[in-house]
Design an enzyme around this catalytic site. Structure first.
Site, PDB file in Angstrom:
ATOM      1  N   HIS A  11      47.336 195.319  65.123  1.00 32.87           N
ATOM      2  CA  HIS A  11      46.320 195.834  66.043  1.00 32.87           C
ATOM      3  C   HIS A  11      46.748 197.216  66.533  1.00 32.87           C
ATOM      4  O   HIS A  11      47.926 197.579  66.446  1.00 32.87           O
ATOM      5  CB  HIS A  11      46.138 194.863  67.206  1.00 32.87           C
ATOM      6  N   LYS A  15      50.484 199.210  66.121  1.00 30.02           N
ATOM      7  CA  LYS A  15      50.719 199.932  64.865  1.00 30.02           C
ATOM      8  C   LYS A  15      52.021 200.736  64.898  1.00 30.02           C
ATOM      9  O   LYS A  15      52.797 200.690  63.930  1.00 30.02           O
ATOM     10  CB  LYS A  15      49.518 200.813  64.520  1.00 30.02           C
ATOM     11  N   GLY A  38      42.771 198.214  56.491  1.00 23.27           N
ATOM     12  CA  GLY A  38      42.570 199.625  56.194  1.00 23.27           C
ATOM     13  C   GLY A  38      43.374 200.624  56.994  1.00 23.27           C
ATOM     14  O   GLY A  38      44.105 201.449  56.418  1.00 23.27           O
ATOM     15  N   GLY A  59      40.229 196.094  59.634  1.00 24.59           N
ATOM     16  CA  GLY A  59      40.116 194.737  60.172  1.00 24.59           C
ATOM     17  C   GLY A  59      38.735 194.391  60.706  1.00 24.59           C
ATOM     18  O   GLY A  59      38.125 193.401  60.275  1.00 24.59           O
ATOM     19  N   ASP A  64      40.614 191.566  57.737  1.00 23.22           N
ATOM     20  CA  ASP A  64      41.339 190.309  58.013  1.00 23.22           C
ATOM     21  C   ASP A  64      40.823 189.202  57.086  1.00 23.22           C
ATOM     22  O   ASP A  64      41.594 188.378  56.593  1.00 23.22           O
ATOM     23  CB  ASP A  64      41.141 189.874  59.467  1.00 23.22           C
ATOM     24  N   ASP A  84      48.200 192.262  69.132  1.00 27.68           N
ATOM     25  CA  ASP A  84      48.161 192.758  70.518  1.00 27.68           C
ATOM     26  C   ASP A  84      47.589 191.653  71.398  1.00 27.68           C
ATOM     27  O   ASP A  84      46.377 191.403  71.368  1.00 27.68           O
ATOM     28  CB  ASP A  84      47.290 194.009  70.589  1.00 27.68           C
ATOM     29  N   HIS A  91      36.541 191.534  66.675  1.00 24.51           N
ATOM     30  CA  HIS A  91      36.518 190.633  65.517  1.00 24.51           C
ATOM     31  C   HIS A  91      37.523 189.498  65.717  1.00 24.51           C
ATOM     32  O   HIS A  91      38.202 189.065  64.786  1.00 24.51           O
ATOM     33  CB  HIS A  91      36.845 191.411  64.243  1.00 24.51           C
ATOM     34  N   ASP A  94      37.610 186.717  63.279  1.00 24.72           N
ATOM     35  CA  ASP A  94      38.252 187.013  61.994  1.00 24.72           C
ATOM     36  C   ASP A  94      39.774 186.879  62.110  1.00 24.72           C
ATOM     37  O   ASP A  94      40.453 186.395  61.198  1.00 24.72           O
ATOM     38  CB  ASP A  94      37.919 188.435  61.525  1.00 24.72           C
ATOM     39  N   ARG A 100      44.597 181.095  61.001  1.00 27.18           N
ATOM     40  CA  ARG A 100      44.366 179.698  60.603  1.00 27.18           C
ATOM     41  C   ARG A 100      44.695 179.479  59.134  1.00 27.18           C
ATOM     42  O   ARG A 100      45.344 178.495  58.757  1.00 27.18           O
ATOM     43  CB  ARG A 100      42.915 179.299  60.884  1.00 27.18           C
TER      44      ARG A 100
HETATM   45  O1  LIG Z   1      42.049 194.825  63.230  1.00 23.52           O
HETATM   46  C1  LIG Z   1      43.034 194.577  62.592  1.00 23.52           C
HETATM   47  C2  LIG Z   1      43.581 193.225  62.544  1.00 23.52           C
HETATM   48  O2  LIG Z   1      42.802 192.275  63.198  1.00 23.52           O
HETATM   49  C3  LIG Z   1      43.703 195.625  61.819  1.00 23.52           C
HETATM   50  O3  LIG Z   1      42.764 196.432  61.150  1.00 23.52           O
HETATM   51  P1  LIG Z   1      43.126 197.930  60.818  1.00 23.52           P
HETATM   52  O4  LIG Z   1      44.414 197.934  60.080  1.00 23.52           O
HETATM   53  O5  LIG Z   1      42.003 198.443  59.974  1.00 23.52           O
HETATM   54  O6  LIG Z   1      43.224 198.633  62.145  1.00 23.52           O
END
Ligand SMILES: O=C(CO)COP(=O)(O)O
Length: 144
Positions: A11, A15, A38, A59, A64, A84, A91, A94, A100
């Site tokens: 998150h 990062k 991504g 994500g 995800d 985080d 999302h 997701d 899970r």
């Molecule tokens: O949102 C994420 C995991 O839930 C990560 O996505 P990104 O790597 O695209 O930020």
């Protein structure tokens, strides 16, 4: 070495921590093959171009879910997902689905540095160890 197929996800607030963790452990990790959501993947590639990493969708746009599908298909050996816990995610469903599936398919899943450190320092990490396959019949509560 047995090339592990490692999924990397973080998150936004985590990062930098993931980039730092990868840097601190680059010698243990390079030589494996990485998949990522991504934005995480783009930042990892910029920081550590020596890693063989393929980025999927971001994500919130389905990344995800793509990692989860790879787990369901038996294509991931380890999920490193720096979550985080202080920020609501649009999302969230997701994220929950991904964790899970990692649980269901008995994939090692490190959601923070301490766990990730223990996973990669385990002798099992560099051995040919494969987690035991899940007995799906035992999970099927609809059986009559
Ligand atoms: O949102 C994420 C995991 O839930 C990560 O996505 P990104 O790597 O695209 O930020």
């Amino acid at each position: 070495m047995d090339r592990k197929r490692i999924a990397l996800v973080a998150h936004d607030a985590r990062k930098p921590d993931l980039i730092g963790w990868l840097g601190a452990n680059i010698h243990a990790l390079e030589g494996n093959v990485f998949w990522s959501t991504g934005t995480t993947g783009r930042l990892v590639r910029e920081a550590h171009p020596q890693l063989d990493i393929t980025s999927l969708k971001s994500g919130p746009l389905g990344g995800d879910q793509q990692i989860g599908a790879m787990i369901a298909e038996g294509r991931i050996d380890l999920l490193v997902f720096f979550v985080d816990p202080m920020t609501a995610q649009p999302h969230d469903v997701d994220v929950k689905a991904l964790t899970r599936l990692a649980t269901l398919y008995n994939i090692p899943m490190a959601c923070n540095e301490a766990t990730a450190d223990m996973v990669i320092s385990s002798p099992l990490f560099t051995s040919g160890y494969r987690p035991r396959a899940v007995d799906f019949a035992a999970h099927d509560s609809r059986r009559l």
